[in-house]
Design an enzyme around this catalytic site. Structure first.
Site, PDB file in Angstrom:
ATOM      1  N   LYS A   7       0.844  -1.207   0.000  1.00  0.00           N
ATOM      2  CA  LYS A   7       0.000   0.000   0.000  1.00  0.00           C
ATOM      3  C   LYS A   7       0.880   1.260   0.000  1.00  0.00           C
ATOM      4  O   LYS A   7       2.091   1.170   0.059  1.00  0.00           O
ATOM      5  CB  LYS A   7      -0.959  -0.024   1.194  1.00  0.00           C
TER       6      LYS A   7
HETATM    7  C1  LIG Z   1      -5.613  -4.163   0.927  1.00  0.00           C
HETATM    8  C2  LIG Z   1      -7.061  -3.961   0.891  1.00  0.00           C
HETATM    9  C3  LIG Z   1      -7.902  -4.345   1.950  1.00  0.00           C
HETATM   10  C4  LIG Z   1      -7.430  -5.151   3.132  1.00  0.00           C
HETATM   11  O1  LIG Z   1      -6.356  -4.638   3.818  1.00  0.00           O
HETATM   12  P1  LIG Z   1      -5.343  -5.609   4.596  1.00  0.00           P
HETATM   13  O2  LIG Z   1      -4.506  -4.658   5.377  1.00  0.00           O
HETATM   14  O3  LIG Z   1      -4.574  -6.353   3.562  1.00  0.00           O
HETATM   15  O4  LIG Z   1      -6.146  -6.520   5.455  1.00  0.00           O
HETATM   16  C5  LIG Z   1      -9.253  -4.047   1.858  1.00  0.00           C
HETATM   17  N1  LIG Z   1      -9.760  -3.408   0.798  1.00  0.00           N
HETATM   18  C6  LIG Z   1      -9.003  -3.052  -0.252  1.00  0.00           C
HETATM   19  C7  LIG Z   1      -9.635  -2.335  -1.401  1.00  0.00           C
HETATM   20  C8  LIG Z   1      -7.630  -3.321  -0.255  1.00  0.00           C
HETATM   21  O5  LIG Z   1      -6.890  -2.980  -1.302  1.00  0.00           O
END
Ligand SMILES: *Cc1c(COP(=O)(O)O)cnc(C)c1O
Length: 365
Positions: free
Chosen positions: A184
């Site tokens: 991210k």
């Molecule tokens: C990454 C992501 C999540 C979940 O986040 P995690 O930290 O991996 O549990 C939820 N929604 C979207 C759109 C994502 O890209």
């Protein structure tokens, strides 16, 4: 052969290493002062103007946010099908039903018109996703929520620092979740940050995070252990100091790509929107998979497809919604291709990405 250009690359520096070492030497590893400081700094940094609660993943943040907001079995929450499965999993884990609405062609985000058509007397909330780092149409979505007396839960997993009309994502809904997974826009290793509008929902969130306890051994609800550790918070606090420069680099990289790519549809940005380019996603109208494979083979450029299988087709959610009801979702799932846009790309990398796409898109046309 040129060096492989990966589709994503987490950036960890000496500052993060020193911060982790500081926590390890302190002997206090679990949730403590680093987590508290990270929550306050995160809220201030992104001008959220509300409390933040840190947890061990974005998904658990979303799940606990929904539970704390009162979402329960029998309820319906309107979600896009064109998203990562965590969006829909978190709804389903409360016992509520994720109801799929189509996206708009212009921003890949949930369509306000489709939301309105999906509202029933069981609907309690809407969970828009700020997909790829572009804000969903929050002005229209908040107006709809107001009109139908619904809550709004923002999936801001990909959108740290994005905004619409000057309001940051994470400051619109009942709560919003930011993911801190390594790919991210910023990371804590694994982790999630939830911004919350209401003090009672915040209190419940802190209870659910910690076995149902605010005061030790005086459990008030059935809770989880979804705490963030101080080790992870220390990484996140250092990343917070760097994320603005990284976002700027992502935006500059995106501007270069959009100015130079040919033969594919580059991502539009809505008026009043700040896009933070978690992904730079183009549409390839013909043979997207072939282009992606050739980009890797001939130019050593990685890419990603987010998401080739929409959620309404995934086994846990299949059966309720027809492909024909989600035409823009189906089109995007077949056409989308995310090109590298991360902050560590060099000018030569950007030029190789452009050369690769333009050569292959022309050959395919
Ligand atoms: C990454 C992501 C999540 C979940 O986040 P995690 O930290 O991996 O549990 C939820 N929604 C979207 C759109 C994502 O890209």
């Amino acid at each position: 052969m040129n060096e492989f250009i990966p589709p994503a690359k987490p950036l960890i520096g000496d500052e993060e290493r020193a911060a982790v070492d500081r926590v390890l030497r302190s002997g206090m590893l679990a949730q403590g002062p680093e987590v508290k400081a990270f929550e306050e700094e995160f809220s201030a940094h992104f001008n959220l103007g509300r409390a933040c609660v840190a947890v061990n993943s974005g998904t658990s943040g979303q799940h606990l946010g929904l539970l704390s907001s009162g979402v329960k079995a029998g309820d319906e929450v309107i979600v896009p099908s064109f998203t990562f499965a965590a969006t829909c999993n978190s709804v389903a884990l409360t016992g509520a039903k994720p109801v799929f609405a189509d996206i708009d062609a212009d921003d890949f985000c949930i369509s306000p018109a489709a939301i309105e058509a999906a509202i029933t007397d069981k609907t309690v909330g809407i969970m828009p996703v700020h997909l790829y780092g572009h804000p969903a149409k929050m002005d229209q979505i908040m107006a709809l929520a107001d009109k139908h007396d619904l809550q709004v839960y923002e999936d801001a997993a990909q959108a740290h620092g994005a905004s619409l009309g000057g309001t940051p994502v994470g400051a619109f809904g009942t709560f919003a979740m930011f993911s801190l997974y390594p790919t991210k826009n910023m990371t804590s290793g694994e982790g999630g940050m939830v911004s919350i509008a209401d003090a009672e929902i915040e209190r419940l969130m802190r209870l659910y995070r910690n076995q149902g306890m605010e005061k030790q051994y005086h459990n008030e609800v059935v809770g989880f252990n979804t705490r963030m550790t101080d080790i992870h918070a220390a990484i996140g606090r250092e990343q917070l100091k760097k994320v603005d420069a990284w976002t700027k680099a992502r935006q500059d990289n995106a501007a270069f790509l959009s100015a130079n790519l040919e033969g594919v549809t580059t991502p539009p940005v809505a008026e009043g929107a700040v896009h933070v380019y978690h992904q730079y996603t183009v549409r390839v109208p013909e043979d997207r998979d072939g282009l992606a494979a050739a980009l890797k083979e001939q130019f050593n450029v990685g890419s990603g497809m987010f998401y080739p299988v929409p959620n309404h087709q995934l086994k846990p959610f299949a059966g309720g919604t027809n492909d024909a009801d989600l035409p823009e979702t189906m089109k995007a799932a077949a056409e989308c291709l995310s090109l590298p846009v991360h902050p560590s790309l060099s000018q030569a990398d950007l030029e190789r990405i452009v050369e690769g796409v333009n050569t292959l898109a022309k050959a395919g046309a």
